[in-house]
Design a protein around this motif. Structure first.
Motif, short mmCIF file in Angstrom:
data_model
loop_
_atom_site.label_atom_id
_atom_site.label_comp_id
_atom_site.label_asym_id
_atom_site.label_seq_id
_atom_site.Cartn_x
_atom_site.Cartn_y
_atom_site.Cartn_z
N GLU A 200 34.66 13.63 -39.27
CA GLU A 200 34.27 13.37 -37.89
C GLU A 200 34.94 12.09 -37.37
O GLU A 200 35.40 12.04 -36.22
CB GLU A 200 32.76 13.25 -37.77
N ALA A 201 35.00 11.05 -38.23
CA ALA A 201 35.65 9.81 -37.83
C ALA A 201 37.13 10.05 -37.52
O ALA A 201 37.69 9.45 -36.59
CB ALA A 201 35.51 8.76 -38.92
N LEU A 202 37.78 10.93 -38.28
CA LEU A 202 39.20 11.18 -38.11
C LEU A 202 39.52 12.05 -36.90
O LEU A 202 40.62 11.98 -36.34
CB LEU A 202 39.77 11.84 -39.37
N LEU B 104 35.22 15.22 -34.10
CA LEU B 104 34.54 16.52 -34.06
C LEU B 104 33.38 16.53 -35.05
O LEU B 104 33.57 16.21 -36.22
CB LEU B 104 35.53 17.64 -34.41
N ASP B 105 32.19 16.93 -34.60
CA ASP B 105 31.03 16.91 -35.49
C ASP B 105 30.80 18.23 -36.23
O ASP B 105 29.91 18.33 -37.07
CB ASP B 105 29.76 16.51 -34.75
N ASP B 106 31.60 19.24 -35.94
CA ASP B 106 31.55 20.51 -36.67
C ASP B 106 32.57 20.43 -37.81
O ASP B 106 33.77 20.37 -37.56
CB ASP B 106 31.88 21.67 -35.73
N PRO B 107 32.11 20.42 -39.07
CA PRO B 107 33.06 20.23 -40.18
C PRO B 107 34.09 21.34 -40.30
O PRO B 107 35.22 21.08 -40.73
CB PRO B 107 32.15 20.16 -41.41
N GLU B 108 33.73 22.55 -39.91
CA GLU B 108 34.70 23.65 -39.98
C GLU B 108 35.82 23.43 -38.97
O GLU B 108 37.01 23.59 -39.28
CB GLU B 108 34.01 24.99 -39.71
N VAL B 109 35.45 23.03 -37.76
CA VAL B 109 36.45 22.77 -36.72
C VAL B 109 37.28 21.55 -37.08
O VAL B 109 38.50 21.53 -36.88
CB VAL B 109 35.76 22.59 -35.35
N ALA B 110 36.63 20.54 -37.65
CA ALA B 110 37.35 19.33 -38.06
C ALA B 110 38.35 19.65 -39.17
O ALA B 110 39.48 19.13 -39.16
CB ALA B 110 36.37 18.27 -38.52
N ALA B 111 37.95 20.49 -40.11
CA ALA B 111 38.86 20.87 -41.20
C ALA B 111 40.09 21.56 -40.64
O ALA B 111 41.23 21.29 -41.05
CB ALA B 111 38.14 21.78 -42.19
N ARG B 112 39.88 22.45 -39.69
CA ARG B 112 41.01 23.15 -39.06
C ARG B 112 41.93 22.16 -38.36
O ARG B 112 43.15 22.22 -38.48
CB ARG B 112 40.47 24.18 -38.07
N ALA B 113 41.34 21.22 -37.63
CA ALA B 113 42.15 20.26 -36.88
C ALA B 113 42.97 19.36 -37.81
O ALA B 113 44.11 19.00 -37.49
CB ALA B 113 41.25 19.41 -35.99
N LEU B 114 42.41 19.02 -38.95
CA LEU B 114 43.09 18.08 -39.86
C LEU B 114 44.26 18.71 -40.62
O LEU B 114 45.02 17.99 -41.27
CB LEU B 114 42.08 17.50 -40.86
N VAL C 168 43.15 21.06 -46.44
CA VAL C 168 42.06 20.11 -46.14
C VAL C 168 40.77 20.68 -46.70
O VAL C 168 40.45 21.85 -46.48
CB VAL C 168 41.92 19.88 -44.62
N ILE C 169 40.03 19.86 -47.44
CA ILE C 169 38.71 20.24 -47.92
C ILE C 169 37.71 19.23 -47.39
O ILE C 169 37.78 18.05 -47.73
CB ILE C 169 38.63 20.31 -49.46
N VAL C 170 36.82 19.67 -46.53
CA VAL C 170 35.76 18.81 -45.99
C VAL C 170 34.49 19.10 -46.77
O VAL C 170 33.96 20.21 -46.73
CB VAL C 170 35.54 19.05 -44.49
N THR C 171 34.00 18.10 -47.50
CA THR C 171 32.80 18.28 -48.30
C THR C 171 31.57 17.92 -47.48
O THR C 171 31.57 16.95 -46.72
CB THR C 171 32.84 17.43 -49.58
N CYS C 172 30.51 18.72 -47.65
CA CYS C 172 29.31 18.57 -46.83
C CYS C 172 28.04 18.53 -47.67
O CYS C 172 26.98 18.99 -47.24
CB CYS C 172 29.22 19.70 -45.81
N ALA D 78 25.00 19.32 -49.75
CA ALA D 78 24.27 20.55 -50.04
C ALA D 78 24.72 21.72 -49.17
O ALA D 78 24.39 22.88 -49.46
CB ALA D 78 22.77 20.32 -49.85
N ASP D 79 25.47 21.44 -48.10
CA ASP D 79 25.97 22.51 -47.23
C ASP D 79 27.32 23.05 -47.69
O ASP D 79 27.95 23.84 -46.98
CB ASP D 79 26.09 22.01 -45.79
N GLY D 80 27.78 22.63 -48.86
CA GLY D 80 29.02 23.16 -49.40
C GLY D 80 30.25 22.46 -48.87
O GLY D 80 30.20 21.29 -48.50
N SER D 81 31.34 23.19 -48.77
CA SER D 81 32.59 22.60 -48.29
C SER D 81 33.37 23.63 -47.48
O SER D 81 33.15 24.84 -47.61
CB SER D 81 33.45 22.11 -49.46
N TYR D 82 34.26 23.11 -46.64
CA TYR D 82 35.14 23.97 -45.84
C TYR D 82 36.58 23.70 -46.28
O TYR D 82 37.04 22.56 -46.27
CB TYR D 82 34.98 23.69 -44.35
N VAL D 83 37.28 24.77 -46.66
CA VAL D 83 38.65 24.68 -47.12
C VAL D 83 39.55 25.27 -46.03
O VAL D 83 39.45 26.46 -45.72
CB VAL D 83 38.86 25.44 -48.44
#
Length: 300
Positions: free
Chosen positions: A195-197, A200-210, A217-221, A223-228
């Motif tokens: 989100e800082a980078l 975006l506060d949606d980790p899936e959208v942030a992962a796509r943008a990065l 890009v792997i955004v770890t969340c 207990a909510d898992g991760s988005y690859v």
């Protein structure tokens, strides 16, 4: 067997778990535990624990190299730790409150560690390089990162970067950080860092943008898992994003879970797993880590 090279922070941790709400200007009964930590050193320890050959490069205060070297060696890590004469070993006080953590950090000797300690000779033959954001805390070091990335690219060595701290990203400047790290192969932020980078506060959208910064890009969340997110062709219109569930675990101490995840991911990729399957394997290691007190695996 090709080794993984890790560079970054090595810290003396002080973990504090208050027995109740912290009372200002008086005493609060607490459990206080001393341990050795630092995001990069933790990754190295978990990698050694998982059986991967690993070299660690760090810096501590005068007289502390032998202690930290021996602790990492017990996990199978070859630690090459320098001593600084004018700074103490880095220290951090971690206030634990359930899943919430507050970090009071003193970088110490870590702040003098240059990334160019990784010479071509030390990089030669490595399977991967792991860098933590704490390794680039000072602007003068951030300016040297593009040279390191250029040399790893020429040597054919992938670089994994863990931003490490949302607060640090804001301090150093997001634009400065992104400009310096353009060209990394894998970016491994947690939800707050993503989100800082991106804003975006949606980790899936942030992962796509990065994926504009790194092809994987792997955004770890937690207990909510991760988005690859994967964009191997570097075409933003074809980004693939997969959600990887977290492994259920009874949380004793979440400190170091992200470092354990990073080590598990490295070890799995080294075995030939895809980024999505490697993230699933890494979730198992992170789930094991949160059942332990402290940021590193049990001593052998």
């Amino acid at each position: 067997m090709s080794r993984i090279v890790v560079i970054g922070d090595v810290i003396d941790d002080i973990l504090v778990t208050p027995h109740g709400p912290i009372r200002r200007d008086t005493d609060t009964e607490s459990d206080i535990v001393y341990a050795q930590g630092g995001s990069a050193a933790n990754v190295a320890a978990w990698l050694g624990h998982l059986g991967a050959p690993v070299d660690f490069y760090g810096r501590v205060g005068s007289g502390d190299a032998a202690r930290h070297t021996a602790t990492l060696a017990a996990h199978g890590v070859r630690a090459l730790i320098e001593e600084a004469d004018d700074r103490p070993t880095g220290r951090i006080v971690i206030l634990l409150d359930g899943d919430s953590r507050t970090f009071l950090n003193m970088g110490g000797a870590n702040r003098d560690l240059p990334v160019d300690v990784l010479t071509d000779e030390r990089l030669m033959g490595a399977a991967a390089v792991h860098i933590t954001g704490h390794s680039m805390l000072e602007p003068w070091r951030l300016a040297r990162v593009p040279d390191l990335l250029g040399r790893t690219r020429r040597l054919g060595i992938p670089v994994v970067l863990d931003p490490s701290s949302a607060g640090f990203l804001r301090d150093v400047g997001v634009d400065n950080f992104l400009a310096a790290v353009a060209g990394v192969d894998i970016l491994l932020p947690n939800r707050d860092e993503a989100e800082a980078l991106t804003g975006l506060d949606d980790p899936e959208v942030a992962a796509r943008a990065l994926t504009a910064v790194a092809p994987t890009v792997i955004v770890t969340c937690g207990a909510d898992g991760s988005y690859v997110a994967e964009d191997p062709a570097r075409m933003q219109s074809r980004v693939r994003v997969s959600h990887v569930p977290a492994e259920p675990a009874h949380v004793v101490d979440p400190t170091g879970a992200g470092d354990a995840f990073a080590a598990g991911f490295h070890a799995a990729v080294r075995r030939g797993l895809s980024p999505v399957d490697a993230a699933a394997a890494a979730s198992t290691i992170a789930a094991r880590a949160v059942t332990l007190s402290g940021a590193r695996p049990p001593a052998p």
